[in-house]
Design an enzyme around this catalytic site. Sequence first.
Site, PDB file in Angstrom:
ATOM      1  N   ASP A 123       0.856  -1.285   0.064  1.00 18.59           N
ATOM      2  CA  ASP A 123       0.033   0.070  -0.015  1.00 18.59           C
ATOM      3  C   ASP A 123       0.904   1.333   0.045  1.00 18.59           C
ATOM      4  O   ASP A 123       2.033   1.296   0.653  1.00 18.59           O
ATOM      5  CB  ASP A 123      -0.983   0.185   1.243  1.00 18.59           C
ATOM      6  CG  ASP A 123      -2.127  -0.785   0.974  1.00 18.59           C
ATOM      7  OD1 ASP A 123      -2.413  -1.429  -0.010  1.00 18.59           O
ATOM      8  OD2 ASP A 123      -2.523  -1.238   2.264  1.00 18.59           O
ATOM      9  N   ASP A 141      -7.217  -1.138  -4.812  1.00 16.73           N
ATOM     10  CA  ASP A 141      -8.011  -0.991  -3.796  1.00 16.73           C
ATOM     11  C   ASP A 141      -9.080  -0.053  -4.580  1.00 16.73           C
ATOM     12  O   ASP A 141     -10.328   0.036  -4.230  1.00 16.73           O
ATOM     13  CB  ASP A 141      -7.550  -0.447  -2.453  1.00 16.73           C
ATOM     14  CG  ASP A 141      -6.914  -1.712  -1.812  1.00 16.73           C
ATOM     15  OD1 ASP A 141      -7.022  -2.773  -1.866  1.00 16.73           O
ATOM     16  OD2 ASP A 141      -5.843  -0.916  -0.682  1.00 16.73           O
TER      17      ASP A 141
END
Length: 168
Positions: A123, A141
């Site tokens: 991330d 995402d």
Amino acid sequence: MNRTIMSTGLRWLWLALVVLALDLGSKQWVMTHFWLGESVPVIPFINFTYAHNPGAAFSFLADIGGWQRWAFSAIAVVIAVVLLVMMYRSDKRARLSNAAYAMIIGGALGNLFDRMVHGVVIDFIDFYVGNWHWPTFNVADVGICIGAVLIVLEGFCRPAGKTASQKG
């Protein structure tokens, strides 16, 4: 049923490949140019912060055992297969639902790749307002969330009694 792939929703798989390529490319760039935990301001409300996420979206279940790697990997595979079947059964003209499914597939495969190769999801997008920070996320995402929103929007926009897979 003698249908060509191009007459089905599978013709929208190019969008899954775009999401997957953007996701994997951006993660590779972050892993190459950042130290784990390093944060660089991009614009006043977004930082790029290199993080490892052993959980699901928004670090859900990140702080337990290690079984979630395999559980979330299995879920990603099942979701991708189910959506592929739905795209195959869908008409190519069901643009909104097929685009949504493709974006979710691309995002699911991007995070699946990370779990299988790195053991965690990479991330790096840190959205914040003042001192409040949303959990760090990635392009996969974003694809999954946009796909989910498109599915909800389609549910509101579809004429009564007509499903996404029905031919016009």
